[in-house]
Design a protein around this motif. Sequence first.
Motif, short mmCIF file in Angstrom:
data_model
loop_
_atom_site.label_atom_id
_atom_site.label_comp_id
_atom_site.label_asym_id
_atom_site.label_seq_id
_atom_site.Cartn_x
_atom_site.Cartn_y
_atom_site.Cartn_z
N GLY A 126 0.77 -1.18 0.06
CA GLY A 126 -0.08 -0.09 -0.14
C GLY A 126 0.74 1.49 -0.07
N THR A 127 0.25 2.27 0.24
CA THR A 127 0.82 3.51 0.20
C THR A 127 0.52 4.22 1.75
OG1 THR A 127 -1.01 4.84 -0.63
CG2 THR A 127 0.97 4.07 -2.03
N PHE A 128 1.36 5.16 2.00
CA PHE A 128 1.18 5.75 3.46
C PHE A 128 1.34 7.21 3.58
CE2 PHE A 128 2.77 1.24 3.75
CZ PHE A 128 1.97 0.71 4.80
N ASP A 129 0.68 7.77 4.30
CA ASP A 129 0.85 9.52 4.64
C ASP A 129 1.90 9.57 5.37
OD1 ASP A 129 -1.73 9.80 3.01
OD2 ASP A 129 -2.80 9.39 4.68
N LEU A 130 2.29 8.81 6.27
CA LEU A 130 3.27 9.08 7.32
C LEU A 130 4.28 7.81 7.47
CD1 LEU A 130 4.82 10.79 9.28
CD2 LEU A 130 3.23 9.74 10.98
N ILE A 131 5.46 7.84 7.15
CA ILE A 131 6.53 6.88 7.44
C ILE A 131 7.50 7.16 8.57
CG2 ILE A 131 8.31 5.20 6.41
CD1 ILE A 131 6.71 5.30 3.84
N LEU A 132 7.41 6.37 9.54
CA LEU A 132 8.48 7.05 10.61
C LEU A 132 9.47 5.86 10.91
CD1 LEU A 132 9.14 8.53 13.28
CD2 LEU A 132 7.68 7.00 14.61
N LEU A 133 10.68 6.39 10.49
CA LEU A 133 11.80 5.57 10.77
C LEU A 133 12.70 5.96 11.85
CD1 LEU A 133 13.17 6.26 6.91
CD2 LEU A 133 11.67 3.93 7.79
N SER A 134 12.51 4.94 12.94
CA SER A 134 13.17 5.35 14.21
C SER A 134 14.26 4.17 14.62
CB SER A 134 12.18 5.42 15.26
OG SER A 134 12.69 5.59 16.56
N ALA A 135 15.56 4.72 14.95
CA ALA A 135 16.46 3.64 15.23
C ALA A 135 16.80 2.60 14.29
CB ALA A 135 16.02 3.12 16.78
N GLU B 294 22.46 -0.05 1.20
CA GLU B 294 21.19 -0.51 1.44
C GLU B 294 20.48 0.71 1.70
OE1 GLU B 294 22.37 -4.00 4.49
OE2 GLU B 294 22.72 -2.23 5.06
N ARG B 295 21.01 1.88 2.16
CA ARG B 295 20.22 3.14 2.05
C ARG B 295 19.64 3.51 0.75
NH1 ARG B 295 24.40 6.58 6.00
NH2 ARG B 295 23.94 5.20 7.98
N ALA B 296 20.37 3.34 -0.18
CA ALA B 296 19.71 3.70 -1.53
C ALA B 296 18.62 2.74 -2.01
CB ALA B 296 20.98 3.55 -2.57
N VAL B 297 18.79 1.44 -1.65
CA VAL B 297 17.73 0.55 -1.73
C VAL B 297 16.38 0.99 -0.93
CG1 VAL B 297 16.94 -1.94 -1.74
CG2 VAL B 297 19.09 -1.19 -2.40
N ALA B 298 16.68 1.44 0.52
CA ALA B 298 15.59 1.55 1.34
C ALA B 298 15.05 2.77 0.81
CB ALA B 298 16.30 1.63 2.68
N MET B 299 15.66 3.91 0.34
CA MET B 299 14.90 5.00 0.16
C MET B 299 14.18 4.97 -1.34
SD MET B 299 14.25 8.14 1.28
CE MET B 299 15.63 8.26 2.53
N ALA B 300 14.53 4.12 -2.20
CA ALA B 300 13.76 3.82 -3.36
C ALA B 300 12.20 3.18 -2.82
CB ALA B 300 14.44 3.12 -4.21
N ARG B 301 12.37 2.23 -1.99
CA ARG B 301 11.38 1.39 -1.45
C ARG B 301 10.54 2.25 -0.66
NH1 ARG B 301 7.21 -1.13 -1.83
NH2 ARG B 301 6.60 -2.95 -0.32
N ILE B 302 11.07 3.39 0.14
CA ILE B 302 10.27 4.21 0.96
C ILE B 302 9.62 5.27 -0.03
CG2 ILE B 302 10.36 6.02 2.50
CD1 ILE B 302 12.64 4.58 3.97
N SER B 303 10.15 5.67 -0.94
CA SER B 303 9.41 6.44 -1.77
C SER B 303 8.35 5.76 -2.56
CB SER B 303 10.33 7.04 -2.72
OG SER B 303 10.85 6.14 -3.83
N ARG B 304 8.48 4.53 -2.95
CA ARG B 304 7.11 3.74 -3.64
C ARG B 304 6.17 3.77 -2.54
NH1 ARG B 304 11.57 0.84 -5.68
NH2 ARG B 304 11.20 -0.93 -4.10
N VAL C 8 7.98 11.62 5.40
CA VAL C 8 8.90 10.74 6.17
C VAL C 8 9.47 11.42 7.32
CG1 VAL C 8 11.05 9.26 5.94
CG2 VAL C 8 9.32 9.66 4.03
N ILE C 9 9.67 10.93 8.42
CA ILE C 9 10.16 11.33 9.78
C ILE C 9 11.27 10.19 9.90
CG2 ILE C 9 9.91 11.75 12.17
CD1 ILE C 9 7.03 12.75 11.68
N LEU C 10 12.58 10.83 9.93
CA LEU C 10 13.89 9.86 10.19
C LEU C 10 14.37 10.63 11.31
CD1 LEU C 10 15.79 7.86 8.89
CD2 LEU C 10 16.30 9.68 7.48
N SER C 11 14.56 9.62 12.20
CA SER C 11 15.48 9.93 13.47
C SER C 11 16.99 9.63 13.15
CB SER C 11 15.17 9.33 14.89
OG SER C 11 15.21 7.99 14.84
N LEU C 12 18.00 10.26 13.40
CA LEU C 12 19.45 10.02 13.28
C LEU C 12 20.05 9.92 14.56
CD1 LEU C 12 20.19 12.38 10.20
CD2 LEU C 12 19.50 9.97 10.14
#
Length: 92
Positions: A38-47, A56-66, A74-78
């Motif tokens: 599906g698609t999401f209005d909010l994706i939270l990436l924590s820890a 892996e980050r390149a693959v992950a960001m492509a997947r997240i964008s889809r 997208v909310i991303l904690s660093l």
Amino acid sequence: MVAVEPTAELREIGQRLHPHASIEWIDDALPDLRMARGTFDLILLSAVWMHLDAAERAVAMARISRLLASEGRVILSLRHGPVPPGRRMFDV
């Protein structure tokens, strides 16, 4: 709502703390997120981001964008600082 947690013990704790029927808990992980649909209005990436290397980050960001809705966020904690001994982490 979907909650993704690849570690069974942490997923079980999350399910106990948040036993809401509206939360679908799935066993999945970045970078691929093969089970997420599906698609999401909010994706939270924590820890999580610091555990992925550059490829892996390149693959992950492509997947997240889809998975992200066209007006989604997208909310991303660093994590910054030294890597604890025995942990797989990368600078962000």
